[in-house]
Design an enzyme around this catalytic site. Structure first.
Site, PDB file in Angstrom:
ATOM      1  CB  CYS A  37      -0.876   0.000   1.246  1.00  0.00           C
ATOM      2  SG  CYS A  37       0.135  -0.150   2.721  1.00  0.00           S
ATOM      3  CB  CYS A 107      -1.717  -3.222   8.782  1.00  0.00           C
ATOM      4  SG  CYS A 107      -2.856  -3.034   7.397  1.00  0.00           S
TER       5      CYS A 107
HETATM    6  S1  FES Z   1      -3.137  -0.450   4.623  1.00  0.00           S
HETATM    7 FE1  FES Z   1      -1.045  -0.201   4.547  1.00  0.00          FE
HETATM    8  S2  FES Z   1      -0.337  -0.658   6.473  1.00  0.00           S
HETATM    9 FE2  FES Z   1      -2.448  -0.895   6.576  1.00  0.00          FE
END
Ligand code: FES
Lengths: 139, 230
Positions: A37, A107
């Site tokens: 992400c 995460c």
């Molecule tokens: S969405 Fe990237 S660390 Fe949680």
């Protein structure tokens, strides 16, 4: 997405946000990113040179709520543990504690990576070999 | 996991019974609508998986097929055909949305070929430090700190011209880096499209790394733009 109560709690009242002196001999810094992400996290530890106990832990996370909660929880968990004990923390423990859904597992991985990175930075600074540290901890 | 249909199995048209092995929405022989195939998004447009796409042609084909799938055309058709026209429309829309965007198209094609993208990163793989250089992480982190400072200052109603200027600078810099990544990606597209299996594997690895880098840069540019504009 619905966050669990624990995530919301850590998100609203993150524990141990902040910075430790990067240049200090006793401080280890881990800076990691999640390629999934593009979020980034920094976790720092201050280790007692005699006991190898983590006395301070601070984090700063630029990322989603789960990443903030994971790193907040991680700092709570590693404080008071020895370096080797802290290495035993797995991202799955964080997932369980915070009830993270599958899409948020990365995460928690970020938080585990951050702990490892901070510890290995500290070890490098202090010339502690991985195996030697394990022995000391075992004694 | 997606699979590439290397050579689509011939299927018989339900209407004229002539076998066609293209994963098309309409029978090439009798032009009757076909149920959604298990083929990939490229095959919806009669294309082989590739990265350099003629976008005008793609758009054209999208509109042509959309018209052919329009519900009005199936008002008097059988129940099956009606259902298929809806399912085919959904497939066509997904396919078009994915393929027209260069990044989505690249990610989609790489996934078709077994690359781990996004959520599918394996643990071992993501620890590989070569995937994202440490200095990029440092920069991303530092800029995020600056952004936070700036947001806080704005909230207090303060204006910090020096901070503003350094953010503008950072924005330009990261936009430049993003362009570089996109150029490198495009270079890999051609290698992939033209290449044999070996060249493709190499290009694929390059592209996965470039896409990782791109995600960090993209977040940054987004956040800087937001903060500057706020
Ligand atoms: S969405 Fe990237 S660390 Fe949680």
């Amino acid at each position: 997405m619905a966050y669990s109560d624990k995530v919301v709690d850590h998100y609203n009242n993150p524990r141990n946000v902040g910075t430790l002196d990067k240049s200090s001999q006793e401080v280890g810094t881990g800076l990691v990113g999640a390629p999934e992400c593009g979020d980034v996290m920094r976790l720092q530890i201050k280790v007692n040179p005699d006991t190898q106990v983590i006395e301070e832990a601070k984090f700063k996370t630029f990322g989603c709520g789960s990443a903030i909660a994971s790193s907040s929880l991680a700092t709570e968990w590693i404080k008071g543990r020895t370096v080797e004990d802290a290495l035993a923390i797995k991202n799955t423990d964080i997932v369980k504690e915070l009830s993270l859904p599958p899409v948020k597992i990365h995460c928690s991985v970020l938080a585990e990576d951050a702990i490892r990175a901070a510890i290995s930075d500290w070890k490098k600074k202090n010339g502690v070999a991985e195996a030697a540290a394990a022995e000391t901890a075992a004694q | 996991m997606l699979k590439v249909i290397e050579s689509a199995v011939p299927v018989a048209c339900w209407s004229c019974a002539v076998a066609h092995n293209e994963a098309t929405l309409f029978c090439p022989h009798c032009s009757k609508i076909q149920p959604p195939s298990g083929g990939d998004f490229f095959s919806v447009f009669g294309l082989k998986p590739c990265l350099n796409l003629d976008l005008t042609g793609l758009e054209h084909e999208f509109h042509r097929l959309s018209r052919k799938l329009h519900p009005d055309r199936f008002a008097r058709a059988g129940e099956n055909e009606k259902q298929w026209s809806l399912a085919d429309t959904a497939l066509l829309n997904d396919a078009y949305r994915t393929l027209k965007d260069p990044i989505h198209r690249t990610e989609y094609l790489l996934k078709l070929h077994g690359a781990e993208i996004g959520e599918e990163h394996s643990r071992k793989d993501r620890r590989d430090p070569s995937r994202v250089p440490a200095d990029l992480l440092e920069e991303v982190f530092d800029l995020n700190m600056q952004l936070e400072e700036m947001r806080a200052a704005k909230k207090m109603g303060e204006d910090d011209p020096a901070l503003q200027a350094s953010l503008e600078q950072a924005k330009a810099k990261f936009e430049g880096l993003l362009d570089e990544v996109d150029d490198s990606l495009r270079a890999q597209w051609s290698k992939w499209d033209a290449g044999d299996a070996g060249a493709r594997a190499a290009a694929q690895k390059e592209m996965v790394a470039l896409l990782d880098r791109r995600r960090y840069l993209n977040n940054l540019v987004r956040d800087v733009t937001e903060t500057l504009g706020a």
